[in-house]
Design a protein around this motif. Structure first.
Motif, PDB file in Angstrom:
ATOM      1  N   SER A   1       0.355  -1.094   0.095  1.00  0.00           N
ATOM      2  CA  SER A   1       0.082  -0.348   0.129  1.00  0.00           C
ATOM      3  C   SER A   1       0.808   0.826  -0.053  1.00  0.00           C
ATOM      4  O   SER A   1       2.021   1.090   0.533  1.00  0.00           O
ATOM      5  CB  SER A   1      -0.670   0.121   1.272  1.00  0.00           C
ATOM      6  OG  SER A   1      -1.878  -1.068   1.580  1.00  0.00           O
TER       7      SER A   1
ATOM      8  N   ARG B   1       0.010   6.089   0.042  1.00  0.00           N
ATOM      9  CA  ARG B   1      -0.547   6.961   0.507  1.00  0.00           C
ATOM     10  C   ARG B   1       0.566   8.272  -0.547  1.00  0.00           C
ATOM     11  O   ARG B   1       0.978   8.365  -0.096  1.00  0.00           O
ATOM     12  CB  ARG B   1      -1.138   7.232   1.502  1.00  0.00           C
ATOM     13  CG  ARG B   1      -2.098   8.369   1.400  1.00  0.00           C
ATOM     14  CD  ARG B   1      -2.706   8.439   2.604  1.00  0.00           C
ATOM     15  NE  ARG B   1      -2.286   9.239   3.882  1.00  0.00           N
ATOM     16  CZ  ARG B   1      -2.195  10.082   4.669  1.00  0.00           C
ATOM     17  NH1 ARG B   1      -3.600   9.907   5.167  1.00  0.00           N
ATOM     18  NH2 ARG B   1      -1.626  11.275   5.414  1.00  0.00           N
TER      19      ARG B   1
ATOM     20  N   SER C   1      -0.211  12.035  -2.026  1.00  0.00           N
ATOM     21  CA  SER C   1      -0.625  13.597  -1.522  1.00  0.00           C
ATOM     22  C   SER C   1      -0.922  14.496  -2.598  1.00  0.00           C
ATOM     23  O   SER C   1       0.476  14.602  -3.212  1.00  0.00           O
ATOM     24  CB  SER C   1      -0.447  14.358  -0.394  1.00  0.00           C
ATOM     25  OG  SER C   1      -0.109  13.390   1.082  1.00  0.00           O
TER      26      SER C   1
ATOM     27  N   PHE D   1      -8.328   1.277  -5.030  1.00  0.00           N
ATOM     28  CA  PHE D   1      -7.728   2.884  -4.603  1.00  0.00           C
ATOM     29  C   PHE D   1      -8.430   3.581  -4.192  1.00  0.00           C
ATOM     30  O   PHE D   1     -10.138   3.251  -4.768  1.00  0.00           O
ATOM     31  CB  PHE D   1      -7.080   3.419  -5.525  1.00  0.00           C
ATOM     32  CG  PHE D   1      -5.722   3.034  -6.522  1.00  0.00           C
ATOM     33  CD1 PHE D   1      -5.105   1.952  -5.971  1.00  0.00           C
ATOM     34  CD2 PHE D   1      -5.131   3.682  -7.406  1.00  0.00           C
ATOM     35  CE1 PHE D   1      -4.287   1.270  -6.759  1.00  0.00           C
ATOM     36  CE2 PHE D   1      -3.826   3.342  -7.801  1.00  0.00           C
ATOM     37  CZ  PHE D   1      -3.455   2.088  -7.615  1.00  0.00           C
ATOM     38  N   THR D   2      -8.268   4.747  -3.539  1.00  0.00           N
ATOM     39  CA  THR D   2      -9.450   5.524  -2.618  1.00  0.00           C
ATOM     40  C   THR D   2      -8.825   6.912  -2.883  1.00  0.00           C
ATOM     41  O   THR D   2      -8.405   7.244  -2.094  1.00  0.00           O
ATOM     42  CB  THR D   2      -9.774   5.194  -1.133  1.00  0.00           C
ATOM     43  OG1 THR D   2     -10.486   3.441  -0.866  1.00  0.00           O
ATOM     44  CG2 THR D   2     -11.128   5.735  -0.250  1.00  0.00           C
TER      45      THR D   2
ATOM     46  N   SER E   1     -10.054  10.555  -1.703  1.00  0.00           N
ATOM     47  CA  SER E   1     -10.337  11.829   0.177  1.00  0.00           C
ATOM     48  C   SER E   1      -9.558  13.028  -0.502  1.00  0.00           C
ATOM     49  O   SER E   1      -9.284  13.431  -0.684  1.00  0.00           O
ATOM     50  CB  SER E   1     -10.124  10.720   0.818  1.00  0.00           C
ATOM     51  OG  SER E   1      -8.772  11.088   1.196  1.00  0.00           O
TER      52      SER E   1
ATOM     53  N   TYR F   1      -5.638  12.923  -0.942  1.00  0.00           N
ATOM     54  CA  TYR F   1      -5.023  12.055  -1.008  1.00  0.00           C
ATOM     55  C   TYR F   1      -5.689  10.675  -1.901  1.00  0.00           C
ATOM     56  O   TYR F   1      -6.641  10.691  -2.040  1.00  0.00           O
ATOM     57  CB  TYR F   1      -5.482  11.215   1.026  1.00  0.00           C
ATOM     58  CG  TYR F   1      -5.051  12.482   1.380  1.00  0.00           C
ATOM     59  CD1 TYR F   1      -5.449  12.735   1.964  1.00  0.00           C
ATOM     60  CD2 TYR F   1      -3.660  12.381   1.798  1.00  0.00           C
ATOM     61  CE1 TYR F   1      -5.673  14.060   3.318  1.00  0.00           C
ATOM     62  CE2 TYR F   1      -3.368  13.526   3.143  1.00  0.00           C
ATOM     63  CZ  TYR F   1      -4.062  14.595   3.725  1.00  0.00           C
ATOM     64  OH  TYR F   1      -4.010  14.772   4.877  1.00  0.00           O
TER      65      TYR F   1
ATOM     66  N   GLU G   1      -5.521   6.905  -1.518  1.00  0.00           N
ATOM     67  CA  GLU G   1      -5.026   5.816  -1.158  1.00  0.00           C
ATOM     68  C   GLU G   1      -4.645   4.485  -1.850  1.00  0.00           C
ATOM     69  O   GLU G   1      -6.507   4.671  -2.151  1.00  0.00           O
ATOM     70  CB  GLU G   1      -6.235   4.903   0.290  1.00  0.00           C
ATOM     71  CG  GLU G   1      -5.515   4.153   1.144  1.00  0.00           C
ATOM     72  CD  GLU G   1      -3.970   4.574   1.933  1.00  0.00           C
ATOM     73  OE1 GLU G   1      -4.027   5.767   2.738  1.00  0.00           O
ATOM     74  OE2 GLU G   1      -3.641   3.952   2.486  1.00  0.00           O
TER      75      GLU G   1
ATOM     76  N   ASN H   1      -4.267   0.508  -1.922  1.00  0.00           N
ATOM     77  CA  ASN H   1      -4.224  -1.763  -1.830  1.00  0.00           C
ATOM     78  C   ASN H   1      -3.438  -1.536  -3.007  1.00  0.00           C
ATOM     79  O   ASN H   1      -3.754  -1.849  -3.615  1.00  0.00           O
ATOM     80  CB  ASN H   1      -4.727  -1.013  -0.467  1.00  0.00           C
ATOM     81  CG  ASN H   1      -5.036  -0.024   0.199  1.00  0.00           C
ATOM     82  OD1 ASN H   1      -4.620   0.590   0.898  1.00  0.00           O
ATOM     83  ND2 ASN H   1      -6.655   0.745   0.473  1.00  0.00           N
TER      84      ASN H   1
END
Length: 125
Positions: free
Chosen positions: A15, A17, A19, A66-67, A69, A78, A80, A82
């Motif tokens: 994973s 993240r 930004s 993927f997420t 936010s 962001y 995220e 995974n």
């Protein structure tokens, strides 16, 4: 101005993240998207989020893994990521478009005029 960060190297299944921090204006005025470009390939849209709502879209290749936010207080979006795969290896870019882009062609790179510098994500098998 957009500043992307968070790239690096990870093994398959790992994973990470990313930004994207916006400076000079408030985040809620924009649609923010993540694109990626692998060597020798076209830049493709990965995910996008609306500026004043939580509407989000994902490409089929990352949906469920993927997420995206948004933290308006930090002016940061962001991504995220995974269950990363080697085919996710690319330079990832964030881009800002007008607030209506989320309702029109949100993953079309030509809708975005403001781009951050890329951040490299490498997924090894």
């Amino acid at each position: 101005q957009l500043q992307a960060s968070g790239g690096g190297s990870v093994q398959t299944g790992g994973s990470m993240r990313l930004s994207c921090t916006v400076s000079g204006s408030t985040l809620d005025q924009y649609t923010i998207a993540w694109f990626r470009q692998a060597p020798g390939q076209e830049r493709e849209g990965v995910s996008v989020i609306g500026g004043s709502n939580d509407v989000a879209y994902y490409s089929e290749s990352v949906k469920g893994r993927f997420t995206i936010s948004r933290d308006n207080a930090k002016n940061t979006v962001y991504l995220e990521m995974n269950s990363l795969k080697p085919e996710d290896t690319a330079v990832y870019y964030c881009a800002a478009g007008s607030s209506i882009v989320i309702m029109t062609y949100p993953l079309d790179r030509y809708q975005y005029k403001n781009w951050g510098q890329g951040t490299l994500v490498t997924v090894s098998s």
